[in-house]
Design an enzyme around this catalytic site. Structure first.
Site, PDB file in Angstrom:
ATOM      1  N   HIS A 250      -0.297   4.190   0.787  1.00 23.35           N
ATOM      2  CA  HIS A 250      -1.222   5.002   1.793  1.00 23.35           C
ATOM      3  C   HIS A 250      -1.319   4.435   3.108  1.00 23.35           C
ATOM      4  CE1 HIS A 250      -4.267   2.608   0.001  1.00 23.35           C
ATOM      5  NE2 HIS A 250      -4.944   2.702   1.173  1.00 23.35           N
TER       6      HIS A 250
ATOM      7  N   LYS B 194       0.808  -1.266  -0.095  1.00 26.17           N
ATOM      8  CA  LYS B 194       0.167  -0.066  -0.222  1.00 26.17           C
ATOM      9  C   LYS B 194       0.836   1.239   0.117  1.00 26.17           C
ATOM     10  CE  LYS B 194      -3.507   0.434   2.747  1.00 26.17           C
ATOM     11  NZ  LYS B 194      -4.315   0.255   3.945  1.00 26.17           N
TER      12      LYS B 194
END
Length: 557
Positions: free
Chosen positions: A441, A439
Site C-alpha cells: 500500500h 509494502k
C-alpha cells in the site's frame, strides 16, 4: 643572569598527540585552568632605569614563582612570546629558561598568534618547536587558510597542536570575525567548521580561541565544532562571566575547554591560592552542568573527550602480533566511549562462528540519543578522512551521492551519519534504506528515502561478518541502476574467515565487489589502544593485551 649562545634545544616530552596529553592532564588533576605567563614590564616591579639584564632576571623569577606556586592546579601553561621577544636576544634565552622549569607532564601552549604561509610559516614552526624546549602547541591566525596552519601540525610536527583564533575576547573582534557570510554563517562560525574539516582531512590537532567575553559566540562555536578544544580567554580582568562561558563552551561531557588566566593569578598575594580558588570555581560549574546533562539524557560521561576530528585510517592488513598501526584521537574517543556504554567488552566470548574471541563488539547497545550522536560523528570523521570516499582536492566534495542503510541495523546508522555529515561538515547527501518486506500500500516497494537510480551509493553498516548483507545490498543497488562505491563500518575485525581462507570478510568484499571498505577502527588499532592506553580500559591487565595479541597472531590478516 644565566645565558647561553646555543641555538638548539632538546624537547624532553614524548610524541603523545597534544590534545591526548592535555586531556590526560585535565583528568589527572581535575582542572581546566590554563595559567598564563605574561612578564609584562609593569608586572615586574622594576624601576624605569632597569637594564635589559635586570628585566630578564626579573621576568624569569616572575614566571618561576608562578610555576612553582600553581603547577598542582595548572592543566596547561601559556607563556606569551611577545613579552620575551620584547627583551631581545636575552629575552629569548629567558623564555627557554622558563620553559625548562615547567614539569614535562604539563602541556605548554606558546602564545605567538602566527599567521603566514609557505616557507615563512615553516620558519615560524621551526622557531617554536625546534628552538624552544618543550613547546607542545601554539596559537595561530587562520585567516590565510589551511596553508598558514599546515606547517605547524603536519608531517614532522604531527604530534603538536594549535589553537586557531576564532572569536577573540577583545571588542574589536566584531569588526571582522562577527561578519555575516553569504553562507548564512558568521566568519568565526566558518573558522570553527573549517577547523573540524581540516582536522579530519589532514590529521591535524586543532582547537579554537573563543573569548569568554561573548557567551553567545562561544555557544555558536561549540555548535559548529562540537568536539574541538576551546581556549576561552577573558575571565577576570576583561569581564568574562565564568559560569556563562562554561555553560556555553563546555562539551557534553563537561570538558573540552581551557580557561586561561594571567593577571588574576600573577597579581594575587598568594598565586597558588588564587589558582586553587579558580579551579574550584570552574569545577563547581562543571559539576552543575554535567549533573544537568545526566538528568536530561541519563548519560554518565565523566569528563572524557578527545579531538574527534582527526584523520582515520581505513582497514589495515597485518598479521604481525606487534602493533604498528597508528591510532588517532577521534578513534580513541570512539573506543573509550564504546567501552563506557558496554558496546566493546574484553573477556572471553564465543562468536556465531564458534571462534573464541578476547573481545566483543555489539553496536546495538548504542541506544541513547547521546550515544547515537557520538556514533554518527565518528562515522562522519572516518568518511571525511578517507581519500577513497572524499575528493582529496576538495575536502567538501564526497565521491558518493546517497547513503544507504541496509535493514535493520543500517537504517538508524544511515540516518545519524547523514545528519552528522551535514552538521559537522556541511555535506548534504541523500539517505535511503530498505525494508525486509515490501509494502502493498502507499508508495509500496522495499526502498524508502532518496532516489537511488543513477546515484553513487555509500553503504553504512556496523560490521562485516560474512559479508552477506553487503552482497545483498550490492545486488539490490545494481537492480535499481545505482552504483555502490564503498562501505563504511564501525569495526573491522581484520580476521581470516577461516584458517584455510587467507582473506578477511572485509577483504573478500573488496575483492569480489570491487568497492572500498572504510572502518572507524580495526583490530590493529584496538591492539594499539590497549598497548598505549591500558589505564582507559577498566579491569584490563597484561593478560587482556596478550589475549588480543595471541588472537591477532592466530587469525589476523
Amino acid at each position: 643572569m644565566t645565558s647561553s649562545t646555543s641555538t638548539s634545544t632538546t624537547d624532553t616530552r614524548n610524541t603523545t598527540p597534544f590534545f591526548v596529553k592535555l586531556e590526560a592532564r585535565c583528568k589527572d588533576i581535575q582542572s581546566l585552568l590554563c595559567v598564563g605567563l605574561d612578564p609584562h614590564f609593569t608586572e615586574l616591579q622594576l624601576p624605569a632605569t632597569a637594564t635589559l639584564e635586570q628585566q630578564c632576571d626579573a621576568a624569569f623569577s616572575f614566571c618561576k614563582t608562578i610555576i612553582d606556586a600553581t603547577q598542582q592546579y595548572s592543566a596547561c601553561y601559556k607563556p606569551n612570546a611577545a613579552f620575551f621577544e620584547a627583551l631581545g636576544d636575552h629575552g629569548m634565552i629567558t623564555l627557554k629558561r622558563v620553559l625548562q622549569e615547567i614539569p614535562p607532564e604539563i602541556p605548554v601552549l606558546l602564545d605567538v598568534k602566527r599567521g603566514d604561509i609557505g616557507t615563512t610559516a615553516a620558519a615560524y614552526a621551526q622557531a617554536a618547536f625546534q628552538h624552544l624546549p618543550n613547546v607542545d602547541a601554539v596559537t595561530l591566525s587562520p585567516l590565510m587558510g589551511w596553508d598558514s596552519i599546515a606547517p605547524f601540525v603536519t608531517e614532522q610536527y604531527s604530534h603538536k597542536g594549535a589553537f586557531l583564533l576564532c572569536k577573540t575576547s577583545n571588542p574589536g573582534s566584531n569588526d571582522l570575525l562577527a561578519l555575516n557570510l553569504s553562507t548564512n554563517e558568521t566568519l568565526f562560525e566558518r573558522i570553527a567548521a573549517l577547523s573540524q574539516q581540516w582536522s579530519v582531512q589532514h590529521g591535524a590537532s586543532l582547537g579554537l580561541v573563543v573569548g569568554a567575553t561573548d557567551a553567545s559566540a562561544l555557544k555558536k562555536a561549540r555548535t559548529a565544532a562540537s568536539n574541538a578544544w576551546i581556549l576561552a580567554p577573558g575571565v577576570g580582568a576583561q569581564g568574562g562571566d565564568l559560569e556563562a562561558a562554561l555553560e556555553a563552551g563546555l562539551n557534553a561531557e563537561g570538558s573540552g575547554m581551557l580557561i586561561p588566566v594571567s593577571r588574576g593569578i600573577s597579581q594575587a598575594e598568594r598565586p597558588g591560592v588564587a589558582a586553587k580558588e579558580l579551579v574550584d570555581a570552574i569545577n563547581a560549574v562543571r559539576d552543575k552542568i554535567v549533573a544537568g546533562n545526566n538528568n536530561n539524557n541519563n548519560n554518565n560521561n565523566n569528563n572524557k573527550t578527545y579531538d574527534v576530528d582527526m584523520a582515520a585510517t581505513s582497514s589495515t592488513t597485518s598479521s604481525s602480533s606487534s602493533s604498528s598501526s597508528s591510532i588517532q584521537p577521534y578513534q580513541m574517543e570512539f573506543l573509550e566511549f564504546s567501552l563506557e556504554v558496554g558496546v566493546l567488552k574484553f573477556g572471553s566470548f564465543t562468536l556465531k562462528s564458534g571462534r573464541i574471541s578476547p573481545y566483543f563488539f555489539n553496536a546495538g547497545l548504542f541506544a541513547t540519543g547521546a550515544a547515537l550522536f557520538q556514533l554518527g560523528n565518528a562515522y562522519a570523521a572516518a568518511i571525511m578522512a578517507s581519500t577513497e570516499l572524499v575528493d582529496s582536492n576538495s575536502s567538501s566534495t564526497p565521491k558518493f551521492d546517497v547513503l544507504f542503510g541496509p535493514a535493520y541495523k543500517g537504517i538508524p546508522l544511515g540516518a545519524v551519519v547523514s545528519a552528522a555529515l551535514y552538521s559537522q561538515f556541511g555535506i548534504n547527501v541523500g539517505y535511503a534504506y530498505n525494508r525486509k518486506e515490501a509494502k502493498d500500500h502507499g508508495e509500496g516497494g522495499t526502498l524508502v528515502g532518496a532516489s537511488l537510480t543513477g546515484q553513487r551509493v555509500l553503504v553504512v553498516d556496523d560490521v562485516i561478518t560474512a559479508g552477506t548483507a553487503i552482497r545483498e545490498s550490492y545486488d539490490l543497488l545494481q537492480g535499481v541502476g545505482a552504483t555502490m562505491v564503498g562501505v563504511v563500518i564501525a569495526l573491522d575485525r581484520a580476521e581470516k574467515r577461516s584458517l584455510d581462507d587467507p582473506v578477511s570478510a572485509v577483504q573478500a568484499v573488496q575483492r569480489d565487489l570491487g568497492v572500498s571498505v572504510v572502518s572507524i577502527v580495526n583490530l590493529p588499532q584496538l591492539q594499539t589502544f590497549l598497548e598505549q592506553y591500558p589505564h582507559l580500559v577498566s579491569g584490563s591487565d597484561e593478560t587482556t593485551l596478550e589475549s588480543v595479541k595471541d588472537h591477532r597472531a592466530k587469525y589476523g590478516v
